[in-house]
Design a protein around this motif. Structure first.
Motif, PDB file in Angstrom:
ATOM      1  N   ASP A  12       2.711  -0.800 -10.322  1.00 57.40           N
ATOM      2  CA  ASP A  12       1.835   0.218 -10.855  1.00 57.40           C
ATOM      3  C   ASP A  12       0.499  -0.220 -10.321  1.00 57.40           C
ATOM      4  O   ASP A  12      -0.432   0.725  -9.864  1.00 57.40           O
ATOM      5  CB  ASP A  12       2.115   0.459 -12.176  1.00 57.40           C
ATOM      6  N   ARG A  15       0.445   0.540  -6.546  1.00 56.33           N
ATOM      7  CA  ARG A  15       0.484   1.988  -6.442  1.00 56.33           C
ATOM      8  C   ARG A  15      -1.004   2.641  -6.761  1.00 56.33           C
ATOM      9  O   ARG A  15      -1.651   3.258  -5.917  1.00 56.33           O
ATOM     10  CB  ARG A  15       1.374   2.665  -7.189  1.00 56.33           C
ATOM     11  N   ALA A  16      -1.777   1.918  -7.592  1.00 62.50           N
ATOM     12  CA  ALA A  16      -3.007   2.518  -8.047  1.00 62.50           C
ATOM     13  C   ALA A  16      -4.129   2.095  -7.022  1.00 62.50           C
ATOM     14  O   ALA A  16      -5.081   2.974  -6.463  1.00 62.50           O
ATOM     15  CB  ALA A  16      -3.463   1.770  -9.130  1.00 62.50           C
ATOM     16  N   PRO A  20      -0.053   6.921  -3.113  1.00 62.24           N
ATOM     17  CA  PRO A  20      -0.684   8.465  -2.970  1.00 62.24           C
ATOM     18  C   PRO A  20      -1.139   8.909  -4.491  1.00 62.24           C
ATOM     19  O   PRO A  20      -0.803   8.679  -5.415  1.00 62.24           O
ATOM     20  CB  PRO A  20       0.716   9.253  -2.290  1.00 62.24           C
ATOM     21  N   LYS A  21      -1.923   9.898  -4.208  1.00 67.36           N
ATOM     22  CA  LYS A  21      -2.376  10.799  -5.541  1.00 67.36           C
ATOM     23  C   LYS A  21      -1.114  11.695  -5.905  1.00 67.36           C
ATOM     24  O   LYS A  21      -0.801  11.688  -7.047  1.00 67.36           O
ATOM     25  CB  LYS A  21      -3.666  11.280  -5.314  1.00 67.36           C
ATOM     26  N   ARG A  22      -0.487  12.139  -4.942  1.00 66.79           N
ATOM     27  CA  ARG A  22       0.627  13.023  -5.038  1.00 66.79           C
ATOM     28  C   ARG A  22       1.879  12.176  -4.410  1.00 66.79           C
ATOM     29  O   ARG A  22       1.862  11.683  -3.517  1.00 66.79           O
ATOM     30  CB  ARG A  22       0.531  14.112  -4.299  1.00 66.79           C
ATOM     31  N   ALA A  25       3.231  12.847  -1.100  1.00 66.29           N
ATOM     32  CA  ALA A  25       2.360  12.418   0.267  1.00 66.29           C
ATOM     33  C   ALA A  25       2.571  11.501   1.087  1.00 66.29           C
ATOM     34  O   ALA A  25       3.478  10.607   0.495  1.00 66.29           O
ATOM     35  CB  ALA A  25       0.838  12.208  -0.461  1.00 66.29           C
ATOM     36  N   VAL A  27       1.163   8.391   2.535  1.00 61.66           N
ATOM     37  CA  VAL A  27       0.097   7.725   2.627  1.00 61.66           C
ATOM     38  C   VAL A  27       0.730   6.151   3.378  1.00 61.66           C
ATOM     39  O   VAL A  27       2.084   6.139   3.121  1.00 61.66           O
ATOM     40  CB  VAL A  27      -0.508   7.544   1.611  1.00 61.66           C
ATOM     41  N   TRP A  29       0.683   3.074   2.106  1.00 63.02           N
ATOM     42  CA  TRP A  29       1.312   2.008   1.265  1.00 63.02           C
ATOM     43  C   TRP A  29       1.325   0.728   1.759  1.00 63.02           C
ATOM     44  O   TRP A  29       1.906  -0.296   1.339  1.00 63.02           O
ATOM     45  CB  TRP A  29       2.769   2.440   0.896  1.00 63.02           C
ATOM     46  N   ARG A 108     -11.407   0.238  -4.573  1.00 59.80           N
ATOM     47  CA  ARG A 108     -11.371   1.487  -5.099  1.00 59.80           C
ATOM     48  C   ARG A 108     -12.849   2.019  -5.262  1.00 59.80           C
ATOM     49  O   ARG A 108     -13.726   1.226  -5.602  1.00 59.80           O
ATOM     50  CB  ARG A 108     -11.173   1.254  -6.646  1.00 59.80           C
ATOM     51  N   THR A 151     -12.312   5.196   5.393  1.00 61.78           N
ATOM     52  CA  THR A 151     -10.892   5.372   5.351  1.00 61.78           C
ATOM     53  C   THR A 151     -10.605   4.328   6.602  1.00 61.78           C
ATOM     54  O   THR A 151      -9.245   4.018   6.637  1.00 61.78           O
ATOM     55  CB  THR A 151     -10.359   6.835   5.745  1.00 61.78           C
TER      56      THR A 151
END
Length: 189
Positions: A12, A15-16, A20-22, A25, A27, A29, A108, A151
């Protein structure tokens, strides 16, 4: 703020930082340099997270920075031989030393500008040192002070690695976000 770095073992928390937010998606990783390109391209949507969860069962995938119990930063670090950097044609091998690669740093939003990148680099170096790494390499952007799109700043910036004691080991033919990447190395012997 007191930042602590720890091995990245909690799904978890990983993942944070890199998920992805969805859930569906596609992404990174932080798998792009960790696994063969063919597999990286085949893994889509939730399969990417499932693969990370499976890898975490085998051990940490790097280090996480925490502000209290909140994960606020990520650094991917592993033996170069276990990454695609072992056969990357654009990023040269300096020598045959079995170095570890530090290739992704993420902080973040809302936590940037607080020294977390420096803590992540130090934590990744400590993690590699504790596992017997003779040296750690990074492949940051040599942006010479120019602004970098957040990004694409995942590779890190040369100045941050210099501040951590890394030295320039080689130029590369790799470019990211318009900037050249360089090989920076910290000898741990």
């Amino acid at each position: 703020m007191t930042v602590e770095t720890r091995p990245a073992t909690d799904f978890d928390d990983v993942r944070a930082l890199v998920g992805p937010k969805r859930p569906d998606a596609n992404v990174c990783w932080c798998l792009s340099y960790r696994i063969p390109s063919k597999l990286n391209n085949e893994l889509q949507g939730p399969a990417r997270g499932d693969y990370v969860a499976k890898l975490l069962e085998e051990g940490p995938l790097g280090v996480l920075a925490y502000d209290g119990d909140e994960p606020v930063g990520w650094a991917a670090v592993a033996p170069r031989a276990d990454t695609t950097f072992s056969r990357n044609r654009k990023i040269p091998h300096v020598d045959d030393l079995p170095v570890w690669s530090l290739w992704c740093i993420r902080v973040r939003p809302g936590h940037r500008g607080k020294g977390i990148t420096h803590a992540l680099i130090a934590g990744a170096v400590d993690y590699a040192r504790e596992r017997g790494a003779p040296a750690v390499e990074a492949y940051p952007l040599d942006n010479q002070g120019a602004k970098v799109d957040q990004t694409m700043a995942y590779a890190g910036l040369r100045k941050n690695f210099e501040a951590a004691g890394f030295t320039h080991a080689a130029d590369t033919t790799s470019r990211l976000s318009g900037f050249p990447r360089v090989v920076m190395r910290l000898d741990l012997r």
